[in-house]
Design a protein around this motif. Structure first.
Motif, PDB file in Angstrom:
ATOM      1  N   UNK A  62      -8.310   5.286  -5.556  1.00  0.00           N
ATOM      2  CA  UNK A  62      -7.847   6.650  -5.823  1.00  0.00           C
ATOM      3  C   UNK A  62      -9.024   7.611  -5.930  1.00  0.00           C
ATOM      4  N   UNK A  63      -8.764   8.869  -5.590  1.00  0.00           N
ATOM      5  CA  UNK A  63      -9.719   9.944  -5.847  1.00  0.00           C
ATOM      6  C   UNK A  63      -9.567  10.349  -7.309  1.00  0.00           C
ATOM      7  N   UNK A  64     -10.695  10.500  -8.021  1.00  0.00           N
ATOM      8  CA  UNK A  64     -10.627  10.738  -9.463  1.00  0.00           C
ATOM      9  C   UNK A  64     -11.354  12.020  -9.838  1.00  0.00           C
ATOM     10  N   UNK A  65     -10.653  12.879 -10.576  1.00  0.00           N
ATOM     11  CA  UNK A  65     -11.250  14.075 -11.161  1.00  0.00           C
ATOM     12  C   UNK A  65     -11.355  13.871 -12.669  1.00  0.00           C
ATOM     13  N   UNK A  66     -12.533  14.202 -13.228  1.00  0.00           N
ATOM     14  CA  UNK A  66     -12.747  14.083 -14.666  1.00  0.00           C
ATOM     15  C   UNK A  66     -12.905  15.474 -15.269  1.00  0.00           C
ATOM     16  N   UNK A  67     -12.061  15.782 -16.234  1.00  0.00           N
ATOM     17  CA  UNK A  67     -12.165  17.022 -17.001  1.00  0.00           C
ATOM     18  C   UNK A  67     -13.209  16.795 -18.093  1.00  0.00           C
ATOM     19  N   UNK A  68     -14.390  17.390 -17.894  1.00  0.00           N
ATOM     20  CA  UNK A  68     -15.509  17.249 -18.843  1.00  0.00           C
ATOM     21  C   UNK A  68     -15.730  18.513 -19.657  1.00  0.00           C
ATOM     22  N   UNK A  69     -14.728  19.359 -19.743  1.00  0.00           N
ATOM     23  CA  UNK A  69     -14.888  20.668 -20.362  1.00  0.00           C
ATOM     24  C   UNK A  69     -15.366  20.559 -21.805  1.00  0.00           C
ATOM     25  N   UNK A  70     -14.896  19.539 -22.542  1.00  0.00           N
ATOM     26  CA  UNK A  70     -15.250  19.415 -23.953  1.00  0.00           C
ATOM     27  C   UNK A  70     -16.366  18.397 -24.194  1.00  0.00           C
ATOM     28  N   UNK A  71     -17.168  18.110 -23.190  1.00  0.00           N
ATOM     29  CA  UNK A  71     -18.169  17.044 -23.322  1.00  0.00           C
ATOM     30  C   UNK A  71     -19.481  17.499 -23.950  1.00  0.00           C
ATOM     31  N   UNK A  72     -20.042  18.607 -23.489  1.00  0.00           N
ATOM     32  CA  UNK A  72     -21.416  18.957 -23.846  1.00  0.00           C
ATOM     33  C   UNK A  72     -21.576  19.161 -25.353  1.00  0.00           C
ATOM     34  N   UNK A  73     -22.499  18.429 -25.937  1.00  0.00           N
ATOM     35  CA  UNK A  73     -22.836  18.507 -27.367  1.00  0.00           C
ATOM     36  C   UNK A  73     -21.649  18.232 -28.284  1.00  0.00           C
ATOM     37  N   UNK A  74     -20.756  17.359 -27.841  1.00  0.00           N
ATOM     38  CA  UNK A  74     -19.651  16.936 -28.698  1.00  0.00           C
ATOM     39  C   UNK A  74     -19.519  15.422 -28.741  1.00  0.00           C
ATOM     40  N   UNK A  75     -20.280  14.748 -27.895  1.00  0.00           N
ATOM     41  CA  UNK A  75     -20.254  13.291 -27.795  1.00  0.00           C
ATOM     42  C   UNK A  75     -21.697  12.796 -27.838  1.00  0.00           C
ATOM     43  N   UNK A  76     -21.918  11.658 -28.478  1.00  0.00           N
ATOM     44  CA  UNK A  76     -23.260  11.084 -28.537  1.00  0.00           C
ATOM     45  C   UNK A  76     -23.771  10.820 -27.119  1.00  0.00           C
ATOM     46  N   UNK A  77     -25.008  11.209 -26.860  1.00  0.00           N
ATOM     47  CA  UNK A  77     -25.620  11.014 -25.540  1.00  0.00           C
ATOM     48  C   UNK A  77     -24.735  11.584 -24.428  1.00  0.00           C
ATOM     49  N   UNK A  78     -24.255  12.807 -24.646  1.00  0.00           N
ATOM     50  CA  UNK A  78     -23.299  13.418 -23.711  1.00  0.00           C
ATOM     51  C   UNK A  78     -23.869  13.562 -22.297  1.00  0.00           C
ATOM     52  N   UNK A  79     -25.191  13.650 -22.201  1.00  0.00           N
ATOM     53  CA  UNK A  79     -25.795  13.830 -20.879  1.00  0.00           C
ATOM     54  C   UNK A  79     -25.792  12.551 -20.047  1.00  0.00           C
TER      55      UNK A  79
END
Length: 384
Positions: A177-194
């Motif tokens: 399958x083709x997969x899209x990931x919504x990362x809108x709430x990722x930056x500086x909210x999860x450990x090692x987000x980068x």
């Protein structure tokens, strides 16, 4: 924590204030107005800002094998990905299917009408206790003939629940399958987000969620992806999105990413969140239900809870009068208050799913005491 206009701002999942380097750059009046497509020096200067931002994004996420597609934010990006996928299948005369989850953002869930107009099928998969079942997802995808696109939300905007992208990689490998990931709430909210688990097709971000300007975002697109761009024109951005590029807003993404990389301290903000949540449960355990408390993964900044049959509008008004900016998870359309789909995915009834409160902290919060001090009189009066 950030005090804004003497208010305690606890709505970072909705939007974040500009980080200081962005504020400083804007107040200098260093606006780059040259068209990035122009060959004169001002055009080249604008283009250099865009190229520098692309380098920063690819370096931050170790994603050199991905193209960077700039847009106005996640809503546009999701529309572009879904419709671009659909157009591509139509062009190849293949059947196509789009899938998402009941806890996904409205910009994804509301794609049904357009997908079906274009001749595809649209399916909303159910979550249980805020998470997906890998085997059930694989079964659903394998039961479909033709092209398949599925969306996963990495960090939920209401509950703060974090999904395991390694499981998503397994789903892609097994189903194609083709997969899209919504990362809108990722930056500086999860450990090692980068340290973004790569290998999927699309990863979408919105700048205003981490201190850049509003109406600018980016999507990492695998160079192996095959899609038909939605916006046609002069062929800017490798024809992924035509139109004059927003060098001004794009540069704020670079500045904000660099700031978050330097300043985010996961342990400090997560400890503050845990202390606030512990205080809530110790004092209001019989009056509230924390949503997502037992999830396998949670972010460091979000507390989402239901107040049962108490009226959320009254509480929101009381918080606002006390100078506290939070958010209700309920959506309002044409004066009709609707239950939160995310809360309902946890099994809450319509009333409890409507009366929900989300407190989302600054990723630079260092302690909980002032937050608790301001919340205590309002919640004690309202909930006890």
């Amino acid at each position: 924590m950030k005090l804004i206009n003497n208010c305690l701002y606890l709505d970072y999942n909705a939007t974040a204030p500009l980080v200081k380097p962005v504020e400083d750059w804007l107040t200098k009046g260093a606006a780059c107005f040259g068209n990035p497509a122009s060959t004169h020096q001002l055009g080249r200067k604008s283009k250099s800002l865009i190229n520098a931002t692309i380098d920063t994004i690819q370096s931050t996420f170790n994603a050199k094998e991905y193209d960077v597609f700039f847009h106005s934010g996640a809503t546009e990006a999701i529309n572009s990905v879904v419709k671009g996928f659909s157009f591509n299948s139509l062009k190849a005369k293949r059947p196509f299917h789009v899938l998402c989850f009941d806890s996904d953002h409205s910009s994804m869930v509301n794609q049904r009408e357009h997908v079906e107009i274009l001749g595809g099928t649209f399916q909303v998969l159910n979550t249980k206790d805020g998470d997906f079942n890998k085997e059930e997802v694989i079964k659903a995808l394998k039961g479909l003939e033709g092209d398949k696109l599925i969306n996963f939300t990495y960090v939920n905007n209401e509950s703060g629940v974090v999904w395991d992208l390694n499981e998503v990689l397994e789903i892609k490998n097994e189903t194609g399958a083709t997969v899209h990931i919504d990362c809108v709430q990722l930056v500086s909210k999860v450990k090692d987000w980068q340290k973004l688990p790569l290998g999927l097709d699309y990863y979408t971000f919105s700048g205003h969620k981490f201190g850049a300007m509003k109406s600018v975002g980016f999507t990492l697109i695998s160079t192996k992806s095959n899609w038909t761009p939605l916006i046609r024109g002069g062929g800017q951005q490798k024809a992924m999105r035509s139109g004059t590029e927003n060098a001004f807003g794009t540069n704020t993404i670079k500045l904000a990413l660099e700031y978050n990389l330097e300043k985010f301290d996961y342990d400090k903000v997560n400890n503050a969140k845990v202390e606030i949540e512990k205080w809530l449960l110790e004092n209001f355990n019989n009056e509230i239900t924390v949503i997502g408390a037992n999830a396998k993964g949670r972010n460091a900044t979000t507390i989402f809870f239901s107040i049962g049959d108490r009226d959320i509008n009254t509480l929101m008004m009381a918080l606002d009068m006390a100078g506290i900016c939070g958010s209700s998870g309920s959506a309002c359309a044409s004066g009709i208050i609707k239950p939160s789909r995310v809360a309902k995915a946890y099994g809450l009834d319509d009333i409890s799913s409507t009366n929900v409160l989300r407190l989302s902290l600054s990723p630079f919060t260092e302690n909980s005491s002032e937050i608790i001090q301001k919340l205590e009189p309002v919640l004690s009066k309202f909930l006890k």
